[in-house]
Design an enzyme around this catalytic site. Sequence first.
Site, mmCIF file in Angstrom:
data_model
loop_
_atom_site.group_PDB
_atom_site.id
_atom_site.type_symbol
_atom_site.label_atom_id
_atom_site.label_comp_id
_atom_site.label_asym_id
_atom_site.label_seq_id
_atom_site.Cartn_x
_atom_site.Cartn_y
_atom_site.Cartn_z
ATOM 1 N N ALA A 1 -5.568 -3.377 -0.212
ATOM 2 C CA ALA A 1 -6.437 -4.552 -0.266
ATOM 3 C C ALA A 1 -5.638 -5.847 -0.328
ATOM 4 O O ALA A 1 -6.113 -6.861 -0.816
ATOM 5 C CB ALA A 1 -7.375 -4.462 -1.467
ATOM 6 N N ASP B 1 -7.427 0.429 -3.258
ATOM 7 C CA ASP B 1 -6.144 -0.148 -3.663
ATOM 8 C C ASP B 1 -5.864 0.292 -5.091
ATOM 9 O O ASP B 1 -6.782 0.596 -5.856
ATOM 10 C CB ASP B 1 -6.210 -1.677 -3.570
ATOM 11 C CG ASP B 1 -4.837 -2.330 -3.604
ATOM 12 O OD1 ASP B 1 -4.357 -2.751 -2.538
ATOM 13 O OD2 ASP B 1 -4.241 -2.421 -4.702
ATOM 14 N N ARG C 1 7.747 -7.180 3.895
ATOM 15 C CA ARG C 1 9.109 -7.704 4.030
ATOM 16 C C ARG C 1 9.267 -9.043 3.321
ATOM 17 O O ARG C 1 8.311 -9.803 3.196
ATOM 18 C CB ARG C 1 9.462 -7.903 5.514
ATOM 19 C CG ARG C 1 9.871 -6.643 6.212
ATOM 20 C CD ARG C 1 10.592 -6.950 7.500
ATOM 21 N NE ARG C 1 9.722 -7.503 8.527
ATOM 22 C CZ ARG C 1 10.174 -8.015 9.669
ATOM 23 N NH1 ARG C 1 11.473 -8.081 9.897
ATOM 24 N NH2 ARG C 1 9.330 -8.481 10.569
ATOM 25 N N ASN D 1 8.504 2.697 0.999
ATOM 26 C CA ASN D 1 7.201 2.864 1.631
ATOM 27 C C ASN D 1 6.934 4.301 2.041
ATOM 28 O O ASN D 1 5.775 4.708 2.171
ATOM 29 C CB ASN D 1 7.067 1.926 2.833
ATOM 30 C CG ASN D 1 6.743 0.510 2.393
ATOM 31 O OD1 ASN D 1 6.479 0.258 1.226
ATOM 32 N ND2 ASN D 1 6.742 -0.426 3.329
ATOM 33 N N ARG E 1 1.817 -11.445 20.703
ATOM 34 C CA ARG E 1 2.853 -12.445 20.455
ATOM 35 C C ARG E 1 3.531 -12.870 21.753
ATOM 36 O O ARG E 1 3.797 -14.055 21.985
ATOM 37 C CB ARG E 1 3.878 -11.891 19.464
ATOM 38 C CG ARG E 1 3.350 -11.852 18.033
ATOM 39 C CD ARG E 1 4.324 -11.190 17.071
ATOM 40 N NE ARG E 1 3.856 -11.373 15.686
ATOM 41 C CZ ARG E 1 4.250 -10.617 14.666
ATOM 42 N NH1 ARG E 1 5.099 -9.621 14.867
ATOM 43 N NH2 ARG E 1 3.785 -10.849 13.448
ATOM 44 N N HIS F 1 8.623 -0.856 17.151
ATOM 45 C CA HIS F 1 8.230 -2.102 16.494
ATOM 46 C C HIS F 1 9.449 -2.596 15.734
ATOM 47 O O HIS F 1 9.632 -2.327 14.557
ATOM 48 C CB HIS F 1 7.067 -1.829 15.542
ATOM 49 C CG HIS F 1 6.435 -3.076 14.989
ATOM 50 N ND1 HIS F 1 6.108 -4.146 15.767
ATOM 51 C CD2 HIS F 1 6.068 -3.394 13.723
ATOM 52 C CE1 HIS F 1 5.548 -5.083 15.015
ATOM 53 N NE2 HIS F 1 5.526 -4.652 13.765
#
Length: 309
Positions: free
Chosen positions: A8, A32, A81, A94, A150, A174
């Site tokens: 969240a 969350d 990050r 993570n 982008r 990515h």
Amino acid sequence: MKITVVGAGKYGSTTVQRLAEADIVSEIVMTDIVEGLPQGLALDMNQARPIERFETKVVGTNDYAPTAGSDVVVVTAGKPRKPGMSRMDLLEENAQIVGGIAQQIAQTSPDAVVIVVSNPLDEMTALFQRVSGFPHQRVLGQAGMLDSARLADKTAEKLGLSPLVVDAITLGSHGDTMVPVPSQVTVDGKPLTEALSAQDIAELVQATRDGGAEVVALLKTGSAYYAPSAAAAKMVDAIVNDTREVMPVCAWVTGEYGVSDVYLGVPARLGRGGVEEIVELDLTDEEIADLRAAAEAVRTKQADVDALI
């Protein structure tokens, strides 16, 4: 139908807001670990329904019981990050978070299609699939949609045009081995190579690779979420409504582009079953070589995930 968004934070809550206002499902669950956060955000969003004219109910929770039976799950949870960090700096921390989520979702929503957006994206997508045991086509990652947006936006800015007349796509990973595909970029239906020099295109490609870091450096705390949430919501819509629209996503490849058995950014047709088909574009020899190089770089990093499971 039911959608669950795990996390969240700004990315997760903005994704929930976009999907709720789209009014494509009856219920969205936001979960969350922070007590009160998803509940408060859900209450606030629900009270926007009479104004924004949508009926989707948002449910906030700190456990996974209300998520049971979800058709689509978006995993946004994880550490963001900070300036100077690469996506790979987040791998170990993570991995523990995403691995735990995968175990929970496998128990509560065993038939769900899962979109992973936690970084490092390619590795976390692979980790979720391995821990959950879900078929590869039902676990995919959101990266190419964001990176393509982008590239399109930066191209439009360079040319002083509307971003709506630019059609762009990026493949690969990515991160540093992202593969923008200039041969597939068009401006008002015309090839990008007719509008810009090779040097200009190379600069746009690098700016796209650095796009996430650029936002992180400016924000100083946290990372991008407006464009990423728009990308995730677009993917969810394609799955929920079974549109079979082709989008660049992180998907498991089985021979396409000469690459097998790795999660990689490729064009995929999305539908109710997740990745319905991987589409092979007519790439240049250089672009194919770059894509295969990206695949091998990602394969090496994804092998590191095995040690964390």
